[in-house]
Design an enzyme around this catalytic site. Structure first.
Site, mmCIF file in Angstrom:
data_model
loop_
_atom_site.group_PDB
_atom_site.id
_atom_site.type_symbol
_atom_site.label_atom_id
_atom_site.label_comp_id
_atom_site.label_asym_id
_atom_site.label_seq_id
_atom_site.Cartn_x
_atom_site.Cartn_y
_atom_site.Cartn_z
ATOM 1 C CB SER A 216 -25.291 36.767 46.815
ATOM 2 O OG SER A 216 -24.815 37.521 47.898
ATOM 3 N N GLY A 218 -24.466 40.866 48.280
ATOM 4 C CA GLY A 218 -23.281 41.509 49.238
ATOM 5 C C GLY A 218 -23.978 41.874 50.390
ATOM 6 N N GLY A 221 -27.741 42.910 50.631
ATOM 7 C CA GLY A 221 -28.829 41.805 50.771
ATOM 8 C C GLY A 221 -29.096 40.925 49.436
ATOM 9 N N GLY A 247 -22.422 33.717 52.576
ATOM 10 C CA GLY A 247 -23.452 33.272 51.361
ATOM 11 C C GLY A 247 -23.887 31.818 51.462
ATOM 12 C CG ASP A 248 -21.080 28.966 52.296
ATOM 13 O OD1 ASP A 248 -21.133 28.859 51.091
ATOM 14 O OD2 ASP A 248 -19.775 28.702 52.823
#
Length: 308
Positions: A216, A218, A221, A247-248
């Site tokens: 990730s 942030g 992308g 993120g989940d």
């Protein structure tokens, strides 16, 4: 069925204030409570996407009772294992003036050896019926640091694809058990490998045992290093909002797309669109369905390398 594991589940409490000022008293404008912990967040998004999902992990005490009551009307099915200790709370304070959120996370309940053994039996039974497994979040006190490695090995023995989303030593040990996919953020990946450059770090993580690494980045992308090649996927433009749960949502996008047989560009586009729509949602950890539908065809996915 997709199984998500949240060993350190939480009751997420969000306070909204006009402006968060250190050392000052604040009048809270809005309070919300919802079942939380990374795997429960993933399961909730999967349910909203129409996937049959089961959640397991631990819940206990009066806070655990509230969490399970809030979980009951939602699509994910509850297979949480009771513990004597009290489920932790996470407190998010959202500042309306800036849009920023301050997070306070409790450590979680002490889990006994007997409670861990009960969980392992439950997990083994659930994995046997699962199409994919997500192992998410921190470990509560009392659970050994190699717990995720143990759970990865159980899923692999059952020939069930397993995604690992954690950090620190549990990530290091979990990767050695050869999960199908890991999803660290750039900082977690750098701490694991010692490399700040995301592609170099992702390839090092694959050498340590991960089949595929989704890093990730942030607001920029994700970077995906897979046996089939390397891709970057990014939203069409930067967005402002609350990144809690983004993120989940990306994990849910990856799992749902895997279950539907999409190729890597399709999986990554869904992950980025869902995570961006989560940042844009008014409530922390939810995703804006209209924004998701609008973003999905506009996510930029580019191949940037050959198989490593």
């Amino acid at each position: 069925m997709i199984l998500t594991v949240t060993l350190n589940s939480a009751l997420d409490v969000t306070y909204t204030v006009d402006a968060l000022v250190p050392h000052a008293s604040h009048r809270v404008g809005e309070v919300t409570e919802r079942p939380g912990g990374k795997g429960l967040n993933v399961a909730r998004v999967l349910g909203e996407l129409g996937h049959d999902t089961v959640v397991t992990g631990f819940a206990g005490g009066s806070t655990g009772d509230v969490l399970r009551a809030l979980l009951a009307p939602l699509p994910p099915r509850d297979a949480l294992v009771p513990v004597t200790g009290n489920t932790r709370r996470t407190l998010a304070i959202t500042d309306r003036s800036t849009g920023d959120t301050t997070q306070l996370n409790e450590p979680g309940p002490q889990v006994s050896g007997g409670e861990w053994a009960t969980f392992l039996r439950t997990y083994g039974e659930l994995v046997a019926d699962a199409d994919a497994v997500a192992l998410c979040g921190s470990l509560p006190p009392g659970v050994h640091v190699g717990a995720y490695a143990e759970l990865v090995r159980i899923a692999r023995a059952a020939a069930v694809p397993v995604l690992l989303d954690t950090s620190g030593e549990p990530l290091r040990r979990g990767i050695a058990a050869r999960p199908d996919l890991v999803k660290p953020n750039a900082d977690e990946l750098a701490r694991l490998t010692g490399f700040r450059e995301p592609l170099r770090a992702a390839r090092d993580a694959r050498r340590r045992g991960a089949h595929t690494v989704i890093a990730s980045l942030g607001p920029d992308g994700v970077l995906a290093d897979t046996p089939d090649g390397t891709w970057r996927a990014a939203p069409p433009a930067p967005v402002r909002g609350n990144p809690t749960g983004a993120g989940d949502s990306a994990v849910a996008g990856l799992l749902s797309a895997l279950a539907e047989g999409l190729d890597w560009p399709g999986r990554l586009a869904r992950a980025v669109a869902l995570s961006t729509a989560t940042v844009l949602a008014p409530a922390a950890g939810e995703f804006d369905a209209a924004a998701y539908a609008e973003l999905l065809p506009r996510v930029r996915v580019e191949r940037v390398g050959d198989p490593a």
